[in-house]
Design an enzyme around this catalytic site. Structure first.
Site, PDB file in Angstrom:
ATOM      1  N   SER A 122      16.808   7.974  26.040  1.00 33.65           N
ATOM      2  CA  SER A 122      17.196   9.365  26.259  1.00 33.65           C
ATOM      3  C   SER A 122      18.710   9.478  26.347  1.00 33.65           C
ATOM      4  O   SER A 122      19.260  10.558  26.214  1.00 33.65           O
ATOM      5  CB  SER A 122      16.557   9.905  27.533  1.00 33.65           C
ATOM      6  OG  SER A 122      17.036   9.202  28.655  1.00 33.65           O
TER       7      SER A 122
ATOM      8  N   HIS B 262      11.850  10.352  21.264  1.00 33.66           N
ATOM      9  CA  HIS B 262      12.150  10.629  22.673  1.00 33.66           C
ATOM     10  C   HIS B 262      11.089  11.526  23.302  1.00 33.66           C
ATOM     11  O   HIS B 262      11.023  12.714  23.028  1.00 33.66           O
ATOM     12  CB  HIS B 262      13.551  11.273  22.790  1.00 33.66           C
ATOM     13  CG  HIS B 262      13.923  11.629  24.193  1.00 33.66           C
ATOM     14  ND1 HIS B 262      14.651  12.751  24.513  1.00 33.66           N
ATOM     15  CD2 HIS B 262      13.656  11.008  25.365  1.00 33.66           C
ATOM     16  CE1 HIS B 262      14.810  12.801  25.825  1.00 33.66           C
ATOM     17  NE2 HIS B 262      14.215  11.759  26.359  1.00 33.66           N
TER      18      HIS B 262
ATOM     19  N   GLU C  70      11.388  14.652  20.745  1.00 33.14           N
ATOM     20  CA  GLU C  70      12.554  14.707  19.868  1.00 33.14           C
ATOM     21  C   GLU C  70      12.532  13.473  18.969  1.00 33.14           C
ATOM     22  O   GLU C  70      12.499  12.349  19.470  1.00 33.14           O
ATOM     23  CB  GLU C  70      13.851  14.735  20.686  1.00 33.14           C
ATOM     24  CG  GLU C  70      14.053  16.034  21.455  1.00 33.14           C
ATOM     25  CD  GLU C  70      15.297  16.039  22.336  1.00 33.14           C
ATOM     26  OE1 GLU C  70      15.985  17.056  22.397  1.00 33.14           O
ATOM     27  OE2 GLU C  70      15.584  15.011  22.985  1.00 33.14           O
TER      28      GLU C  70
ATOM     29  N   ASN D  60      18.307  17.595  26.719  1.00 36.81           N
ATOM     30  CA  ASN D  60      19.102  17.197  27.872  1.00 36.81           C
ATOM     31  C   ASN D  60      20.512  17.776  27.823  1.00 36.81           C
ATOM     32  O   ASN D  60      21.092  18.093  28.853  1.00 36.81           O
ATOM     33  CB  ASN D  60      19.159  15.672  28.003  1.00 36.81           C
ATOM     34  CG  ASN D  60      17.891  15.141  28.655  1.00 36.81           C
ATOM     35  OD1 ASN D  60      17.174  15.885  29.326  1.00 36.81           O
ATOM     36  ND2 ASN D  60      17.591  13.872  28.443  1.00 36.81           N
TER      37      ASN D  60
END
Lengths: 241, 291
Positions: B125, B146, B158, B196
């Site tokens: 990540s 991800h 992702e 994120n």
């Protein structure tokens, strides 16, 4: 209080419409105007004035200066605190004790809570009257400090700006960024679609406010200029010009 | 919740391998087993293997209704000690701790053990997929996949296109994600990818407002929940853990140097004082010891 106060509402667009409609429904006598001569004529009778210029900064200064000159000193003035701080608005108004900021992002009915912001010189009584007014409209309020963009406007504008930077930097397409944020974080809407719903010019005004007070880190991403240009082209097309 | 998690009839069974049986690795294994895939979990530590085995049995019981389905999904997961024992998978997903050297070592092993046609994926990540793959002789096989925590439940994945990833590897990763019944979004290999990174202001602006004395945590949460967010940023940071949230911000800030993503001094102080959120009974709010 005998009967409801007279409200002088200055501004155009959805924000002025929504506030005027809600105040009328709550029994206030509402006069909505959008010209400076109208302010001079009508202001002396108003107990509450609401400024809802939304995006036009120079217009906002003119309107607040005119209100400051024409209102009775005891009138409470609600200023749209997303494009400028309460301190700035109070300086244009010239009556800092009566100046209270409010924050409405997008349509009023979609918002369960309105933020009420006090400037450093706002009188406690004016804050109380502002809260009472919104409570009367059936809307909850929360008090916050004089913080550029307030809490809601600042959060949505910076989320949308980071999403726009991600598109500008080629991390993913606009549709994919929105889809990822809705599925990956449970946001109620994708930040870019949300910004478009609120109005890109409104988001840009908030970001410019943040940039003015908190620096270049808040500069709008280049994607906004592209979208705004495309948007105005589309508008010209619709009008057949 | 369980929608799309059962195997689609008529498709050939595929075998995947998951390297690392921590929270993420175990969650990925469960997702794949629910979708009818054969799963090889590679974990050198016997204790971690046993823990993952027990945790997976429990989450399969929650995700699937039918006893027969639960038993067969459980049978589809095999727990192995070394990568050499997992030499016959079509897709390998590395889910070891977020250390570049450790991940590179796993990928060196993968290049040695995995069939040449297999796609090699990392669940990182915070690290660059391109950097992880750099030292390999065939870096085009490597992509990022991800998952979000909890992996068995969250619908988004992702798929990270590294600078050296081939189009075929990316396409196969997307296909795999869709077979799990999840939604794949293809993103480029940049710090924090999409989710994120774009989520940072949600936390950072709340922290800045509190630090500036503009509003307290309760007010901020109430205002944002009033706008439609399921959880205000302070309640959410308490749930995630302030230390975990800060680590994500730090890693994105260090990789980008962007001033707007600079970690909050308030959050640094709270973490230093052990105010980590729910897990320490104290963050922005106080929690009962019982949770």
């Amino acid at each position: 209080m005998t009967g409801k106060d007279s409200v002088l509402l200055v501004g155009r667009g959805a924000l002025a419409e929504d506030l005027g409609g809600a105040a009328r429904d709550a029994g206030y006598r509402v006069l909505r105007i959008d010209d400076l001569r109208g302010i001079e004529r009508e202001a002396p009778a108003a107990a509450i004035a609401i400024e809802a210029c939304v995006t036009d900064h120079y217009r906002k200064q003119e309107v607040l200066t005119a209100l400051g000159n024409a209102l009775m000193p005891q009138a409470m003035v609600l200023v749209d605190a997303l494009p400028a701080t309460v301190a700035e608005c109070a300086s244009w108004l010239g009556q800092p004790r009566q100046c209270v900021g409010y924050g409405v992002l997008g349509r009023l009915r979609a918002q369960h809570i309105v933020e009420i912001a006090r400037g450093s010189r706002t009188a406690e009584g004016a804050v109380e009257r502002a809260k009472e007014f919104f409570t009367d409209l059936g809307i909850e309020t929360r008090s916050v400090g004089d913080w550029p963009g307030l809490i809601g406007g600042r959060t949505i504008a910076t989320l949308a700006n980071e999403a726009a930077w991600a598109v500008t930097n080629g991390v993913a397409s606009a549709a994919d960024v929105d889809r990822a944020m809705q599925l990956g974080t449970n946001y109620p809407r994708g930040p870019l679609a949300w910004a478009q719903e609120i109005g890109i010019d409104r988001i840009l005004t908030i970001l410019e406010n943040l940039r003015r007070h908190d620096g270049e880190a808040y500069a709008p991403a280049p994607l906004w200029l592209e979208l705004a240009a495309r948007h105005s082209e589309a508008r010209i097309g619709v009008n057949g010009e | 919740m369980g929608q799309g998690l059962t195997a689609e009839k008529g498709e050939s069974t595929i075998t995947i391998a998951v390297i690392g049986a921590g929270t993420m690795g175990a969650g990925i294994a469960v997702s794949a087993a629910c979708a009818g895939m054969e799963v090889l979990v590679v974990e050198p530590q016997a204790e971690a293997r046993a823990r993952a085995h027990a945790a997976n049995a429990k989450s399969l019981g929650r995700l699937l209704v039918n006893q027969e389905e639960i038993a067969s999904a459980e049978r589809r997961i095999t727990y192995l000690e070394t990568l050499d024992q997992a030499a016959a998978a079509e897709l390998y997903i590395e889910a070891v701790p977020e250390e570049l050297a450790l991940k590179r070592a796993v990928f060196a092993d993968l290049e040695r053990c995995a069939p040449p046609a297999a796609v090699l994926a990392t669940n990182t990540s915070s690290l660059s997929v391109t950097e992880i793959a750099q030292a390999m002789s065939a870096p085009e096989r490597v992509v990022g996949i991800h998952f979000f925590n909890p992996a068995a439940v969250m619908r988004l994945v992702e798929v990270v296109r590294g600078k050296l990833s081939s189009r075929a590897s990316v396409e196969r990763a997307v296909e795999f994600v869709e077979r799990l019944g999840k939604t794949a979004v293809v993103v480029s290999d940049t710090p924090g990818f999409v989710v994120n990174r774009v989520a940072r202001p949600y936390y950072l602006e709340a922290l800045r407002a509190i630090d500036a004395g503009a509003a307290d945590a309760q007010t901020i949460d109430a205002v944002l929940e009033g706008l439609g967010f399921k959880m205000g940023p302070c309640r959410l940071m308490d749930l995630i853990g302030l230390d975990i949230n800060l680590a994500t911000t730090r890693s994105i800030y260090h990789a980008t140097g962007l001033e707007r993503l600079r970690p909050s001094p308030l959050q640094e102080r709270m973490v230093a004082e052990g105010r980590l959120g729910r897990k320490s009974s104290r963050g922005f709010y106080e929690y009962d010891r019982q949770g």
